[in-house]
Structure formats: C-alpha cells, structure tokens
Design an enzyme around this catalytic site. Structure first.
Site, mmCIF file in Angstrom:
data_model
loop_
_atom_site.group_PDB
_atom_site.id
_atom_site.type_symbol
_atom_site.label_atom_id
_atom_site.label_comp_id
_atom_site.label_asym_id
_atom_site.label_seq_id
_atom_site.Cartn_x
_atom_site.Cartn_y
_atom_site.Cartn_z
ATOM 1 N N ASP A 35 0.805 -1.082 -0.030
ATOM 2 C CA ASP A 35 -0.030 -0.114 -0.068
ATOM 3 C C ASP A 35 0.741 1.087 -0.132
ATOM 4 O O ASP A 35 1.745 1.621 1.062
ATOM 5 C CB ASP A 35 -0.706 0.059 1.270
ATOM 6 C CG ASP A 35 -1.819 1.018 1.081
ATOM 7 O OD1 ASP A 35 -1.751 2.100 0.383
ATOM 8 O OD2 ASP A 35 -2.861 1.042 1.927
ATOM 9 N N TYR A 48 -5.372 17.418 -8.311
ATOM 10 C CA TYR A 48 -4.449 16.246 -9.099
ATOM 11 C C TYR A 48 -3.362 16.974 -9.747
ATOM 12 O O TYR A 48 -2.063 16.685 -9.640
ATOM 13 C CB TYR A 48 -5.144 15.634 -9.847
ATOM 14 C CG TYR A 48 -4.524 14.606 -10.928
ATOM 15 C CD1 TYR A 48 -4.264 13.490 -10.184
ATOM 16 C CD2 TYR A 48 -4.723 14.818 -12.070
ATOM 17 C CE1 TYR A 48 -3.606 12.454 -11.237
ATOM 18 C CE2 TYR A 48 -4.085 13.866 -12.913
ATOM 19 C CZ TYR A 48 -3.664 12.798 -12.406
ATOM 20 O OH TYR A 48 -2.941 11.619 -13.487
HETATM 21 N N1 LIG Z 1 -3.988 6.623 -17.771
HETATM 22 C C1 LIG Z 1 -4.090 7.828 -18.102
HETATM 23 O O1 LIG Z 1 -4.365 8.447 -18.853
HETATM 24 C C2 LIG Z 1 -2.865 8.738 -17.102
HETATM 25 C C3 LIG Z 1 -2.393 9.992 -17.622
HETATM 26 C C4 LIG Z 1 -1.531 10.698 -16.827
HETATM 27 C C5 LIG Z 1 -1.277 10.102 -15.618
HETATM 28 N N2 LIG Z 1 -1.506 8.832 -15.245
HETATM 29 C C6 LIG Z 1 -0.876 8.288 -13.998
HETATM 30 O O2 LIG Z 1 -0.355 7.032 -13.891
HETATM 31 C C7 LIG Z 1 -0.372 6.438 -13.011
HETATM 32 C C8 LIG Z 1 -0.723 4.957 -13.225
HETATM 33 O O3 LIG Z 1 -2.169 5.084 -13.730
HETATM 34 P P1 LIG Z 1 -2.698 4.194 -14.823
HETATM 35 O O4 LIG Z 1 -3.341 4.703 -15.569
HETATM 36 O O5 LIG Z 1 -1.701 2.888 -15.242
HETATM 37 O O6 LIG Z 1 -3.937 3.373 -13.838
HETATM 38 P P2 LIG Z 1 -4.225 1.769 -13.526
HETATM 39 O O7 LIG Z 1 -5.445 1.761 -12.786
HETATM 40 O O8 LIG Z 1 -4.026 0.958 -14.598
HETATM 41 O O9 LIG Z 1 -3.223 1.381 -12.480
HETATM 42 C C9 LIG Z 1 -2.907 1.705 -11.294
HETATM 43 C C10 LIG Z 1 -2.766 0.892 -10.216
HETATM 44 O O10 LIG Z 1 -2.279 1.048 -9.057
HETATM 45 C C11 LIG Z 1 -2.766 0.341 -8.177
HETATM 46 N N3 LIG Z 1 -2.992 0.991 -6.767
HETATM 47 C C12 LIG Z 1 -4.351 1.333 -6.323
HETATM 48 N N4 LIG Z 1 -4.307 1.755 -5.114
HETATM 49 C C13 LIG Z 1 -2.842 1.443 -4.516
HETATM 50 C C14 LIG Z 1 -2.240 1.514 -3.312
HETATM 51 N N5 LIG Z 1 -3.159 2.227 -2.303
HETATM 52 N N6 LIG Z 1 -0.913 0.999 -3.374
HETATM 53 C C15 LIG Z 1 -0.330 0.474 -4.430
HETATM 54 N N7 LIG Z 1 -0.966 0.274 -5.606
HETATM 55 C C16 LIG Z 1 -2.465 0.857 -5.704
HETATM 56 C C17 LIG Z 1 -4.196 -0.500 -8.780
HETATM 57 O O11 LIG Z 1 -4.334 -1.660 -8.062
HETATM 58 C C18 LIG Z 1 -3.681 -0.223 -10.044
HETATM 59 O O12 LIG Z 1 -3.126 -1.901 -10.557
HETATM 60 C C19 LIG Z 1 -1.140 7.180 -11.884
HETATM 61 O O13 LIG Z 1 -0.307 7.911 -11.092
HETATM 62 C C20 LIG Z 1 -1.731 7.978 -12.843
HETATM 63 O O14 LIG Z 1 -2.334 9.384 -12.366
HETATM 64 C C21 LIG Z 1 -2.422 8.115 -15.964
#
Ligand SMILES: NC(=O)c1ccc[n+]([C@@H]2O[C@H](COP(=O)([O-])OP(=O)(O)OC[C@H]3O[C@@H](n4cnc5c(N)ncnc54)[C@H](O)[C@@H]3O)[C@@H](O)[C@H]2O)c1
Length: 257
Positions: free
Chosen positions: A59, A165
C-alpha cells in the site's frame, strides 16, 4: 543502465502503465517486483513474467509497506530501477471546481488525500529506493540506478476541477530535477514521464470503446488514446539511456487540453 543482472521495482505494477513496463523490463532480464494492491492481477502477471518476478502486496500510503517492497527487490538482486506508476483509493469526498456553482468548496481533506496518494507516496518510494540503490556497486558506467516517476499533462495544464491532482503532478515534475541533483553524487538518475490520455485500467469501468470515443478526439495526432506499451517503450528508453536525466518528458500525442 543495464538491468539484466538487477532487480526492478514497479509500484502499480499490476496496473496499465506498470504492467506494460514490467513486461518490457522483464524481457531485458531484470527480476521484476510488482508492488500493488490488486492481488489477483499482480500474482497472475508475476507468474506470466517468470525469471524471479514477484508480486508483493504494497500500500503506497504506508511507508513500512514501501520499505518491504524495496527489501523484496534488493533480496532478489541489486535494485537498478524503480518505476512509480500507482493509482490510489478515491478521495474521501467529492471533488470539482475549488468553489462550485452550489457555493461549496473542495475540502482540504480532499486536497491532502490527492497529494498523499500521488506525491507524498512518490517521494517515499523514490527516497527508499534511492537509499537501497546507494548501497549498490556501481556498474562500469559509474551508474547505480534510475528512478522514473509518473507525472501527467495535468501537472502542466490541468483542467477545471483538477487543482488537487494537478498540484500533485506538478510536484512530480518539480521533483524530477531536484531528485536528480541530490542523487547525482551517488550515480542515480531521476526522470518523470507526463502522459496524456492512455487506455489503462483507470478507464476500465467506462468500457474501452466509450473511452476511445470520448478521449481519442482530444489528442492532436494520432486521434486515439495512448497504448500503455507506448509508456513502457519510453520507460525502457529512460532505463537504458544514461544521458536522460533530471527532466519530465511529455507523452501525449500533442494533446494540450
Ligand atoms: N491513464 C492515463 O491516462 C494517465 C494519464 C496521466 C497520468 N496517469 C498516471 O499514471 C499512474 C498509473 O495509472 P494507470 O493509468 O496505469 O492506472 P491503472 O488503474 O491501470 O493502474 C494503477 C494501479 O495502481 C494500483 N493501486 C491502487 N491503489 C494502490 C495503493 N494504495 N497502493 C499500491 N497500488 C495501488 C491499482 O491496483 C492499479 O493496479 C497514476 O499515477 C496516474 O495518475 C495516468
């Protein structure tokens, strides 16, 4: 940075960006540790990757949990790269514009939650990982490790309703250079990737077609959402290219709103 004899830690390792990056870095020979709370997806991916890949329930709001994840990686092999790509639990209350049409405001608890999940945790993972990397024997290149954080284009130009954010992701952008300066004497690089809109699990509830239809047209060219493997390609390049340091790279198909 040659990671073939090392370990790699990925927070959010069972997620969209994390999972795609895990596949690429495992293919380079690294022993990959997936730190996440999605047990089923994490365990399945670790089994698929093989080569000592391990899922460790982590976590990111809990420093001791992060320390255990880093210890798991260093027990496998010297920690050479950390990719910080986790999401987090939803905020305690609703967000929106700082002051909404109804006169209500976004609570400080909401703001603090977003800073904790996306910025404080990223600092903790970076610092704990850097401490472990500092104990590594340097490679012939004189490098000990590399840190990759995940920002967002919202850290540059957030939309209405994105103050918490955007502030968290702006902090990630600021940290890229500051971490690089602090860690340069140790031979540790620091970079950040600022993604635009990517089709990851974060959009799962919406359905892939609906997400593409809604967000694809916002991208300048190509007119579609990003593929998580496009993030992973850049993460791999950052790992392998020692001259990439101290900055944030936008990865957004030209999206500016
Ligand atoms: N997808 C987009 O368009 C986008 C754009 C800009 C930035 N981001 C950033 O990329 C990062 C990853 O996002 P993503 O799009 O791959 O999302 P995703 O939901 O595919 O992956 C996020 C992962 O984080 C895990 N997670 C959730 N709570 C948690 C915790 N307390 N401890 C550990 N892990 C935890 C989830 O289980 C999940 O596997 C984030 O920081 C997000 O802000 C995403």
């Amino acid at each position: 940075m040659d990671v073939s004899q090392g370990s790699v830690l990925i927070t959010g390792g069972a997620g969209g960006f994390g999972g795609a990056t895990a596949r690429r870095l495992a293919a380079l020979g690294a022993k990959v540790v997936l730190a996440d709370v999605a047990d089923e997806r994490g365990q399945a991916l670790a089994a698929e990757l093989g080569n000592g890949a391990t899922y460790v329930r982590t976590d990111i709001r809990d420093e001791a949990s992060i320390e255990r994840a880093v210890a798991t990686a260093t027990a496998l092999a010297p920690l050479r790269a950390v990719v910080i790509a986790h999401g987090g639990p939803p905020p305690p209350d609703k967000g929106g514009r700082t002051v909404g049409r109804d006169g209500g405001r976004v609570s400080t608890a909401h703001f603090a939650h977003m800073i904790n999940v996306f910025l404080v945790s990223a600092y903790t993972v970076s610092a704990v990982a850097a401490q472990a990397m500092a104990a590594n024997e340097p490679l012939a290149s004189n490098q000990r490790g590399v840190i990759i954080n995940t920002a967002s284009i919202a850290g540059f130009e957030g939309q209405p309703g994105q103050v918490p954010y955007g502030a968290a992701k702006g902090g990630i952008i600021a940290m890229a250079l500051n971490l690089a300066r602090d860690l340069a004497p140790l031979g540790i690089r620091s970079m950040a990737i600022a993604p635009g809109t990517f089709l990851t699990f974060a959009y799962g509830a919406m359905g892939n077609d609906k997400a593409q239809e809604t967000f694809g047209p916002l991208v300048l060219n190509p007119k579609r959402m990003g593929d998580p493997d496009e993030y992973a390609m850049l993460a791999q390049q950052i790992v392998e290219n020692d001259f990439l340091n101290a900055t944030t790279i936008r990865l957004d198909g030209g999206q500016r709103f």
